[in-house]
Write a protein that holds these residues in place. Sequence first.
Motif, mmCIF file in Angstrom:
data_model
loop_
_atom_site.group_PDB
_atom_site.id
_atom_site.type_symbol
_atom_site.label_atom_id
_atom_site.label_comp_id
_atom_site.label_asym_id
_atom_site.label_seq_id
_atom_site.Cartn_x
_atom_site.Cartn_y
_atom_site.Cartn_z
ATOM 1 N N ARG A 57 32.591 32.423 46.138
ATOM 2 C CA ARG A 57 32.491 33.047 47.458
ATOM 3 C C ARG A 57 33.651 34.004 47.710
ATOM 4 O O ARG A 57 33.459 35.105 48.239
ATOM 5 C CB ARG A 57 32.463 31.959 48.531
ATOM 6 C CG ARG A 57 31.164 31.162 48.593
ATOM 7 C CD ARG A 57 31.273 30.032 49.589
ATOM 8 N NE ARG A 57 30.016 29.304 49.745
ATOM 9 C CZ ARG A 57 29.882 28.188 50.437
ATOM 10 N NH1 ARG A 57 30.933 27.678 51.078
ATOM 11 N NH2 ARG A 57 28.710 27.588 50.529
ATOM 12 N N PHE A 58 34.838 33.573 47.328
ATOM 13 C CA PHE A 58 36.019 34.402 47.554
ATOM 14 C C PHE A 58 35.938 35.709 46.774
ATOM 15 O O PHE A 58 36.121 36.801 47.330
ATOM 16 C CB PHE A 58 37.278 33.629 47.151
ATOM 17 C CG PHE A 58 38.549 34.416 47.312
ATOM 18 C CD1 PHE A 58 39.171 34.520 48.541
ATOM 19 C CD2 PHE A 58 39.118 35.058 46.225
ATOM 20 C CE1 PHE A 58 40.337 35.252 48.691
ATOM 21 C CE2 PHE A 58 40.286 35.797 46.363
ATOM 22 C CZ PHE A 58 40.898 35.889 47.603
ATOM 23 N N VAL A 59 35.669 35.604 45.466
ATOM 24 C CA VAL A 59 35.674 36.818 44.652
ATOM 25 C C VAL A 59 34.478 37.709 44.954
ATOM 26 O O VAL A 59 34.561 38.934 44.804
ATOM 27 C CB VAL A 59 35.748 36.492 43.142
ATOM 28 C CG1 VAL A 59 37.036 35.771 42.797
ATOM 29 C CG2 VAL A 59 34.558 35.681 42.675
ATOM 30 N N ASP A 60 33.358 37.127 45.402
ATOM 31 C CA ASP A 60 32.237 37.951 45.842
ATOM 32 C C ASP A 60 32.654 38.833 47.013
ATOM 33 O O ASP A 60 32.361 40.043 47.053
ATOM 34 C CB ASP A 60 31.057 37.069 46.270
ATOM 35 C CG ASP A 60 30.257 36.535 45.094
ATOM 36 O OD1 ASP A 60 30.501 37.000 43.961
ATOM 37 O OD2 ASP A 60 29.417 35.644 45.308
ATOM 38 N N PHE A 61 33.336 38.224 47.976
ATOM 39 C CA PHE A 61 33.789 38.982 49.136
ATOM 40 C C PHE A 61 34.763 40.072 48.727
ATOM 41 O O PHE A 61 34.680 41.220 49.188
ATOM 42 C CB PHE A 61 34.452 38.034 50.141
ATOM 43 C CG PHE A 61 34.913 38.697 51.400
ATOM 44 C CD1 PHE A 61 34.050 38.873 52.471
ATOM 45 C CD2 PHE A 61 36.222 39.169 51.515
ATOM 46 C CE1 PHE A 61 34.481 39.496 53.637
ATOM 47 C CE2 PHE A 61 36.650 39.798 52.668
ATOM 48 C CZ PHE A 61 35.773 39.966 53.735
ATOM 49 N N VAL A 62 35.707 39.732 47.823
ATOM 50 C CA VAL A 62 36.712 40.695 47.385
ATOM 51 C C VAL A 62 36.065 41.856 46.633
ATOM 52 O O VAL A 62 36.369 43.021 46.880
ATOM 53 C CB VAL A 62 37.782 40.011 46.513
ATOM 54 C CG1 VAL A 62 38.694 41.048 45.853
ATOM 55 C CG2 VAL A 62 38.615 39.052 47.352
ATOM 56 N N GLU A 91 32.961 42.959 46.700
ATOM 57 C CA GLU A 91 32.159 43.795 47.595
ATOM 58 C C GLU A 91 33.052 44.668 48.474
ATOM 59 O O GLU A 91 32.739 45.842 48.731
ATOM 60 C CB GLU A 91 31.265 42.905 48.466
ATOM 61 C CG GLU A 91 30.146 42.220 47.688
ATOM 62 C CD GLU A 91 29.432 41.164 48.509
ATOM 63 O OE1 GLU A 91 29.765 41.036 49.720
ATOM 64 O OE2 GLU A 91 28.557 40.473 47.966
ATOM 65 N N SER A 92 34.180 44.114 48.911
ATOM 66 C CA SER A 92 35.106 44.882 49.748
ATOM 67 C C SER A 92 35.735 46.027 48.967
ATOM 68 O O SER A 92 35.891 47.136 49.475
ATOM 69 C CB SER A 92 36.201 43.958 50.302
ATOM 70 O OG SER A 92 35.656 42.948 51.126
ATOM 71 N N ILE A 93 36.107 45.756 47.704
ATOM 72 C CA ILE A 93 36.698 46.798 46.865
ATOM 73 C C ILE A 93 35.712 47.946 46.659
ATOM 74 O O ILE A 93 36.058 49.120 46.811
ATOM 75 C CB ILE A 93 37.139 46.219 45.510
ATOM 76 C CG1 ILE A 93 38.326 45.268 45.682
ATOM 77 C CG2 ILE A 93 37.503 47.345 44.536
ATOM 78 C CD1 ILE A 93 38.713 44.540 44.405
#
Length: 249
Positions: A212-217, A219-221
Motif C-alpha cells: 500500500r505504501f509503495v503503491d501510493f509513492v 503513483e505520486s511520483i
Amino acid sequence: MPGGRLTQQERQQIALGLADGLAYAEIARRLDRPTSTITREVMRNGGPTAYRADLAHRATERRAHRRKQAAPSNVQAPPQAYGRDAEAVREYEETLTTVLMGSGAPKMMARVLACLYTTDAGSLTAADLVQRLQVSPASVSKAIAFLEEQGLVRRERDERRRERYVVDDDVWYQSMMASARGTAQLGETARQGIGVLGRGTPAATRLENIARFVDFVSESIARAADQAREVLHAKSGAASDDTAAEQRQ
C-alpha cells in the motif's frame, strides 16, 4: 569571509552544530563560510549522523596529500565561460558530486553526472569526460552504462557522428518515471507474498502495508513527474516565444 581549508576547530563547531540539529546554512553562517563548504564537508565525511571532527580532519589531510602526489603537472583547468571563477566552479562540482554520492550514486557515476550538469551544452563526449575528470576511458564507459541504465543520461550522435552523453529536462522525467516503475514493481512483489504467507498473518500484513505504501509513492511520483513536465515545458515554450518576439521588434 575566511578562505582556505577548514580548521580542526571549525570541524569541531560543525560537529557540535550537527549534534544540536542545526541546518547546514546556520552552521555556515556561524562559521562565516559558504553553505556549500559545510555541505561538502559533512557529506564526504560520513553524513550528518556519522560526522566526527577528528576523523574528518585526518581524512582531509590524507586526501590533500594524495592529490599533491598524484596531480599531473601538465593538467590545466578548462577555460570558463561567462566570466566564471574556475576555482568556485571546481568547488561547486565537488559539492554536487558529494551530494549525489550521498543520494546513493557511486563516486565515478556522481562525478560524471556533476560534470554533465555543470556543462552549458548539457552534453559531452567520452573523450571530453576523460579529459575533464582525468580518468580512464574504461571508467567513463562503466559510469555511462550505469547512468544510462538508471535513465539519468541518454546517448545521441552529433554532426561529426561522435557519440555524446546528454542530460536534459526529458532525461529527468524519464528517470523519475523509471523510479516510479521500479517502486511499483516492489509493491507488486510484496503483494504476491500475501497469498504465499497467508492473508491475515503478521508477515502477510507487513507485506500488505508495504504494498500500500509503495503503491501510493509510485503513483505520486508518476503524477508529479507528469505535472512538472507539463508545467515546465509550457513555461519554457512561453519564454522562447517571448524571446523570439523581442528579437522581431
